[in-house]
Design an enzyme around this catalytic site. Sequence first.
Site, PDB file in Angstrom:
ATOM      1  N   LYS A 110       0.826  -1.207   0.000  1.00  0.00           N
ATOM      2  CA  LYS A 110       0.000   0.000   0.000  1.00  0.00           C
ATOM      3  C   LYS A 110       0.860   1.257   0.000  1.00  0.00           C
ATOM      4  O   LYS A 110       0.570   2.208  -0.719  1.00  0.00           O
ATOM      5  CB  LYS A 110      -0.990  -0.018   1.163  1.00  0.00           C
ATOM      6  CG  LYS A 110      -2.145  -0.960   0.834  1.00  0.00           C
ATOM      7  CD  LYS A 110      -3.247  -0.988   1.849  1.00  0.00           C
ATOM      8  CE  LYS A 110      -4.345  -1.952   1.386  1.00  0.00           C
ATOM      9  NZ  LYS A 110      -4.870  -2.795   2.438  1.00  0.00           N
ATOM     10  N   LYS A 189      -4.763 -10.870 -10.265  1.00  0.00           N
ATOM     11  CA  LYS A 189      -5.694 -11.265  -9.198  1.00  0.00           C
ATOM     12  C   LYS A 189      -6.907 -10.340  -9.223  1.00  0.00           C
ATOM     13  O   LYS A 189      -6.764  -9.135  -9.342  1.00  0.00           O
ATOM     14  CB  LYS A 189      -4.983 -11.138  -7.842  1.00  0.00           C
ATOM     15  CG  LYS A 189      -5.885 -11.247  -6.613  1.00  0.00           C
ATOM     16  CD  LYS A 189      -5.124 -10.812  -5.371  1.00  0.00           C
ATOM     17  CE  LYS A 189      -5.906 -10.882  -4.089  1.00  0.00           C
ATOM     18  NZ  LYS A 189      -6.985 -10.013  -3.819  1.00  0.00           N
ATOM     19  N   LYS A 192     -10.799  -5.417  -5.888  1.00  0.00           N
ATOM     20  CA  LYS A 192     -11.481  -4.143  -6.105  1.00  0.00           C
ATOM     21  C   LYS A 192     -10.476  -3.013  -6.310  1.00  0.00           C
ATOM     22  O   LYS A 192     -10.778  -2.039  -6.979  1.00  0.00           O
ATOM     23  CB  LYS A 192     -12.463  -3.823  -4.977  1.00  0.00           C
ATOM     24  CG  LYS A 192     -11.845  -3.699  -3.615  1.00  0.00           C
ATOM     25  CD  LYS A 192     -12.939  -3.451  -2.595  1.00  0.00           C
ATOM     26  CE  LYS A 192     -12.497  -3.690  -1.169  1.00  0.00           C
ATOM     27  NZ  LYS A 192     -11.937  -4.988  -0.854  1.00  0.00           N
TER      28      LYS A 192
HETATM   29  P1  ADP Z   1      -9.917  -7.105  -2.587  1.00  0.00           P
HETATM   30  O1  ADP Z   1      -8.617  -7.673  -3.076  1.00  0.00           O
HETATM   31  O2  ADP Z   1     -10.922  -7.009  -3.661  1.00  0.00           O
HETATM   32  O3  ADP Z   1      -9.726  -5.813  -1.826  1.00  0.00           O
HETATM   33  P2  ADP Z   1     -10.301  -8.218   0.021  1.00  0.00           P
HETATM   34  O4  ADP Z   1      -8.876  -7.961   0.325  1.00  0.00           O
HETATM   35  O5  ADP Z   1     -11.341  -7.367   0.691  1.00  0.00           O
HETATM   36  O6  ADP Z   1     -10.502  -8.155  -1.557  1.00  0.00           O
HETATM   37  O7  ADP Z   1     -10.607  -9.748   0.295  1.00  0.00           O
HETATM   38  C1  ADP Z   1     -11.664 -10.291   1.057  1.00  0.00           C
HETATM   39  C2  ADP Z   1     -11.529 -11.796   1.085  1.00  0.00           C
HETATM   40  O8  ADP Z   1     -11.656 -12.321  -0.231  1.00  0.00           O
HETATM   41  C3  ADP Z   1     -10.168 -12.291   1.589  1.00  0.00           C
HETATM   42  O9  ADP Z   1     -10.328 -13.508   2.300  1.00  0.00           O
HETATM   43  C4  ADP Z   1      -9.397 -12.523   0.320  1.00  0.00           C
HETATM   44  O10 ADP Z   1      -8.368 -13.442   0.471  1.00  0.00           O
HETATM   45  C5  ADP Z   1     -10.497 -13.021  -0.614  1.00  0.00           C
HETATM   46  N1  ADP Z   1     -10.170 -12.667  -1.991  1.00  0.00           N
HETATM   47  C6  ADP Z   1     -10.110 -11.422  -2.523  1.00  0.00           C
HETATM   48  N2  ADP Z   1      -9.794 -11.442  -3.820  1.00  0.00           N
HETATM   49  C7  ADP Z   1      -9.650 -12.751  -4.142  1.00  0.00           C
HETATM   50  C8  ADP Z   1      -9.318 -13.437  -5.340  1.00  0.00           C
HETATM   51  N3  ADP Z   1      -9.104 -12.794  -6.472  1.00  0.00           N
HETATM   52  N4  ADP Z   1      -9.259 -14.782  -5.305  1.00  0.00           N
HETATM   53  C9  ADP Z   1      -9.488 -15.449  -4.161  1.00  0.00           C
HETATM   54  N5  ADP Z   1      -9.809 -14.867  -3.004  1.00  0.00           N
HETATM   55  C10 ADP Z   1      -9.884 -13.530  -2.974  1.00  0.00           C
END
Ligand code: ADP
Length: 321
Positions: A110, A189, A192
Amino acid sequence: MRVLTGITPSGTLHIGNYFGAMRPAIELQAGGDAFYFIADYHSMTVITDAAERRAYSRGIALDWLACGLDPAKAVFWRQSDVPEVCELMWLLGSLTPMGLLERAHSYKDKTAKGISPNFGLFAYPVLMAADILLYDTNVVPVGKDQKQHLEMTRDIAIKFNQTYGDTFVVPEEQIREDVAVVPGLDGQKMSKSYGNTVEIFGDEKALRKKIMGIVMDSRTPAEPKPDADRNLAVQLLRLVASRAVADDFENRLRAGGLGYGDLKKALFEHYWNYFAPYRAKRAELAAHPDHVERVLRDGAERARAVAGKVMDRARQACGLR
Ligand code: ADP
Ligand code: TRP
């Protein structure tokens, strides 16, 4: 065996969240000791608009309940309804070496992206450790990106136990390798923060457009594609279609003769149908906000009963009582 996981209300949930976090968690609720929460304190480091936070928290409550979280089986609450977690964060933070936090990938990523670091962002893994340790958690189902945070949680728990005597259960992460990382529309990956998501719930037209807009290479439909298994649309189709259907599309792509447009159309249809029952459930829940609020309050009461006991134990151990 207590299972616990949290999801940060900092955006609209996408199918990476669903397959990586929600579905495995929802499957585990049958075990009877599942604790799932909306991590609204965690959203403070990324969102500074009150109305937005409120809207995301409510939205995520609807998403989880619509996708099959059953409050009769799982304890489901809003993190901030159990403020003891902040107290525990202080107890844990006072034992957490700076070096451990400085090595956190999420913090380094970040700040490298130019987000100006604040204390919350730095302390995030300690709050996450508190989330987990406050409920005597055994297993934490998460995506691969959270592995380091679980390692840090274990380090912190062990340090506390060594310093003050056996107090916390040392948890394990559970990473589902088959859906470990759901790719986004650009092949990175799905996240959001990369703007490459397919939402679980959203407008049909906009989502069709997104999926039809996946960029592919310039090979003609007739050309055989020996790398068909690595095609992004095939990979996403595997998540929302049966194995037979996904195999069929992959084989046709490999053999040549299947156009990318037809493949993407099939992906959209299967995706849309996969979530159709959840969409209906979500609309029904959205029409009854009081019911959803009651579910969360009831969950908070149950969570707080456990948290209270663990906090008493922790305060005793370190001499606050
Ligand atoms: P983002 O990457 O969209 O900000 P978060 O960090 O809020 O998502 O992730 C919330 C949950 O979803 C976590 O347990 C994370 O490991 C899972 N997660 C997020 N993106 C993925 C992905 N592309 N594939 C698998 N799991 C994911
Ligand atoms: N940090 C997690 C994420 O970004 C969300 C989270 C907060 C969490 N506290 C947790 C997950 C405790 C599991 C356990 O996805």
